[in-house]
Enzyme design. Structure first.
Site, mmCIF file in Angstrom:
data_model
loop_
_atom_site.group_PDB
_atom_site.id
_atom_site.type_symbol
_atom_site.label_atom_id
_atom_site.label_comp_id
_atom_site.label_asym_id
_atom_site.label_seq_id
_atom_site.Cartn_x
_atom_site.Cartn_y
_atom_site.Cartn_z
ATOM 1 N N GLU A 127 38.913 34.891 57.327
ATOM 2 C CA GLU A 127 38.183 34.955 56.069
ATOM 3 C C GLU A 127 38.774 34.533 54.979
ATOM 4 O OE1 GLU A 127 36.264 39.367 57.529
ATOM 5 O OE2 GLU A 127 37.988 39.392 55.950
ATOM 6 N N PRO A 128 39.123 33.283 55.211
ATOM 7 C CA PRO A 128 39.969 32.386 53.909
ATOM 8 C C PRO A 128 38.876 32.366 52.859
ATOM 9 C CG PRO A 128 39.084 30.744 55.553
ATOM 10 C CD PRO A 128 38.728 31.988 56.154
ATOM 11 N N TYR B 182 47.274 39.404 36.924
ATOM 12 C CA TYR B 182 48.526 39.461 37.981
ATOM 13 C C TYR B 182 49.639 39.070 37.328
ATOM 14 C CZ TYR B 182 44.137 39.572 40.907
ATOM 15 O OH TYR B 182 42.935 39.596 41.432
ATOM 16 N N CYS C 77 40.896 38.041 21.464
ATOM 17 C CA CYS C 77 41.651 38.741 20.663
ATOM 18 C C CYS C 77 42.183 39.946 21.351
ATOM 19 C CB CYS C 77 40.546 39.570 19.711
ATOM 20 S SG CYS C 77 41.475 40.361 18.291
ATOM 21 N N GLU C 78 43.302 39.405 22.085
ATOM 22 C CA GLU C 78 44.152 40.299 22.940
ATOM 23 C C GLU C 78 45.562 39.597 23.137
ATOM 24 O OE1 GLU C 78 43.667 43.123 24.592
ATOM 25 O OE2 GLU C 78 41.478 43.302 24.022
ATOM 26 N N TYR D 255 39.086 32.864 42.421
ATOM 27 C CA TYR D 255 39.318 33.981 41.710
ATOM 28 C C TYR D 255 39.292 33.674 40.110
ATOM 29 C CZ TYR D 255 39.860 35.654 46.357
ATOM 30 O OH TYR D 255 39.677 36.058 47.600
HETATM 31 C C1 LIG Z 1 38.427 41.518 53.157
HETATM 32 C C2 LIG Z 1 38.760 40.488 52.767
HETATM 33 N N1 LIG Z 1 38.706 39.025 53.441
HETATM 34 C C3 LIG Z 1 39.011 37.934 52.997
HETATM 35 C C4 LIG Z 1 39.442 37.751 51.553
HETATM 36 C C5 LIG Z 1 39.923 36.401 51.033
HETATM 37 O O1 LIG Z 1 41.161 36.460 50.737
HETATM 38 P P1 LIG Z 1 41.779 35.165 50.200
HETATM 39 O O2 LIG Z 1 41.189 34.537 49.256
HETATM 40 O O3 LIG Z 1 43.286 35.275 50.044
HETATM 41 O O4 LIG Z 1 41.895 34.190 51.405
HETATM 42 C C6 LIG Z 1 39.669 38.878 50.817
HETATM 43 C C7 LIG Z 1 40.064 38.841 49.406
HETATM 44 O O5 LIG Z 1 41.034 39.770 49.137
HETATM 45 C C8 LIG Z 1 39.171 40.440 51.294
HETATM 46 O O6 LIG Z 1 39.419 41.375 50.637
#
Ligand SMILES: Cc1ncc(COP(=O)(O)O)c(C=O)c1O
Length: 543
Positions: free
Chosen positions: A380-381, A423, A451-452, A480
């Site tokens: 899941e990248p 972060y 304004c922070e 992100y």
């Molecule tokens: C369940 C899940 N899968 C995949 C990702 C993607 O992670 P990344 O963008 O670090 O590859 C995230 C992100 O936090 C996630 O919560």
């Protein structure tokens, strides 16, 4: 350089790691005798020891423009300096790829000191777009990043599920879908967007610790894989299956309690995380699935450890635990076909030339485990597919000092790019053109106009003193950043562009406008009086 009719600019130029140090606690399924054996012998073991004991391992935006943008486009006059003859050179963070060729990164410095994206000067793009700041992507870099995963996965049955939360630009999604990606979703709207972008729902995975019933119904109707996160989540999935009249393909999101060694805000697979089911409850979930054969089909196990991970042995530790769970689940008669090891691979945000693990390193780490169990691997990248394909491009508004600190004030801010504020994340910053000969180098905080005091893009950066109006980029802004952008201080979300394979630049998302904001207040109506009244019995009003 000239504009294409559909908002396009063209240019004439052209082995498993050894130390399982991240495992905090080992796996067990409470409540069955064979499992309690594992349980009793496991607690003091590292993952690799469990493995040895239990696991026999064979070794452009061609988007219709609105009127104002059209008028801007038609008034643009190509300037002579945009006849580009820049040679694309490799950036300082170029790496050798597996085949020995140089890894090509989209953002490079020309010999005469100009930052280029796929050989095109960023400054020239700045001079030709209607708004600042803006996001600038390389489409070929997205392709290259995807290819790195696809090549790494050769020989395995797999799904590359792109995590849409990282960047939800529709044009980028369509491109990734065409390349062969599935999608990973964390809300009903992300699921709707994935469907809109044409993703095959049977290659999509719906994650999340607070999925709503209506979202789950859509997932069930579409045949999306669903990751179970809790007892109430399972209840909702059963209800959704009944409403949709379809069995749901389930993966159990198990919290493996592996420390990903990242910022606590992006760690998700350790004991104190809000995500996933505790391994002690696994048997409860298996019994619940068994009790609902008409609604549920358990097909796999899932974990996601966190994000920005730079050590692949962490994935190895998790995969060892996960195949152990899968063995135990299979032993109870379930046909488990999928191991989903989540996303999380980090990137070189620091641009120091550090050699970080590649997708191939990640996949090779788990390859033998996956093959040994005849599993289909889901990954899941998000970040590692999209982060390094993009810069946030800003103009310098001015330079100031408070007596002790110097500041470069830019037009971009935490509203467009919040990772440093949220972060304390480092993202590399540089000017897009060579500085004038007299410009001294100083240490600056790079800040926005919001304004922070938390509104900074970078702290203590050594940079040449820029002139007002100079271009400044924040690198690695593809993940992100835009997807977390807000309209705080009414800084409307910026437009996005990408450089295409032929060197043309296309807008892939319009800028949000002040008028967009005003539209949210048009034609507001009273709530219908369905018992919604205040203490005087008068109908509630929205205004
Ligand atoms: C369940 C899940 N899968 C995949 C990702 C993607 O992670 P990344 O963008 O670090 O590859 C995230 C992100 O936090 C996630 O919560």
């Amino acid at each position: 350089m000239s504009w294409h009719p559909l908002e396009t600019i063209t240019t004439s130029s052209p082995p498993p790691p050894s130390s399982p140090s991240s495992v905090n606690r080992t796996a067990s399924i409470a409540g069955s005798s064979s499992e309690s054996q594992v349980c009793s012998s496991a607690p003091s073991m590292y993952a690799s020891q469990i493995l040895l004991q239990y696991l026999p391992i064979p070794k452009s935006l061609k988007h219709p423009s609105n009127a104002s943008q059209n008028s801007f486009l038609t008034t643009f006059k190509p300037s002579s300096k945009t006849t580009l003859k820049l040679r694309a050179i490799l950036s300082e963070n170029s790496l050798l790829s597996e085949d020995g060729s140089l890894f090509k990164h989209c953002f490079t410095k020309s010999e005469d000191g100009y930052l280029c994206c796929e050989g095109l000067r960023v400054e020239d793009v700045m001079n030709n777009v209607e708004k600042s700041p803006f996001y600038l992507y390389s489409k070929p870099q997205i392709t290259r990043n995807f290819q790195a995963y696809r090549d790494a996965l050769e020989g395995l049955d797999s799904i590359i599920g792109y995590a849409i939360k990282a960047n939800n630009n529709l044009k980028i999604l369509e491109h990734l879908r065409k390349l062969g990606c599935g999608a990973v979703l964390v809300s009903g709207n992300e699921l709707r967007l994935a469907l809109h972008a044409g993703f095959d729902p049977t290659r999509c995975i719906f994650n999340g610790n607070g999925k709503l019933l209506k979202e789950l119904v859509l997932a069930a109707q579409e045949g999306v894989f669903v990751n179970v996160d809790s007892e109430f989540d399972l209840d909702n999935i059963i209800s959704a299956a009944r409403i949709a009249g379809k069995k749901v393909n389930l993966l159990l999101r198990i919290n493996p309690d592996v420390d990903p060694q990242v910022h606590p805000y992006v760690a998700t697979g350790n004991k104190n995380s809000k995500f996933g089911i505790r391994n002690e409850k696994l048997q409860w979930f298996l019994d619940a699935v068994k009790a609902h054969p008409n609604e549920l089909k358990l097909v796999g196990a899932h974990c996601h450890l966190g994000s920005t991970i730079t050590k692949v042995d962490i994935f190895w530790d998790a995969a060892v635990l996960m195949v152990n769970y899968i063995d135990q689940i299979r032993a109870q008669g379930f046909k488990i076909d999928y191991l989903n090891i989540g996303g999380g691979l980090g990137i070189d945000y620091y641009h120091t030339g550090a050699v970080l693990p590649s997708p191939r390193d990640l996949i090779d780490t788990v390859r033998e485990l996956v093959l040994s169990r005849d599993l289909n691997l889901i990954i899941e990248p998000g970040r590692s597919l999209i982060a390094n394909t993009c810069c946030l491009v800003n103009h310098v508004t001015g330079v100031k000092t408070n007596g002790t600190k110097k500041f470069i004030v830019i037009d971009g801010s935490m509203a467009e790019l919040i990772r440093p504020s949220l972060y304390d994340a480092y993202q590399h910053i540089e000017l897009v053109s060579p500085s004038s000969p007299g410009a001294g180098i100083s240490t600056f905080d790079v800040v926005g106009p919001v304004c922070e005091s938390a509104d900074f893009l970078g702290k203590d950066r050594e940079l040449p003193t820029p002139a007002s109006g100079a271009g400044l980029v924040v690198h690695d802004a593809g993940a992100y950043c835009m997807s977390m952008a807000s309209t705080y201080n009414l800084k409307m979300r910026p437009p996005e562009y990408w450089v295409e394979e032929d060197g043309s630049v296309a807008k892939i998302r319009h800028a949000e406008t002040f008028e967009d904001h005003i539209r949210y207040f048009e034609v507001l109506v009273e709530l219908p009086n369905y018992g919604n009244s205040n203490s005087d019995g008068k109908p509630l009003k929205l205004l």
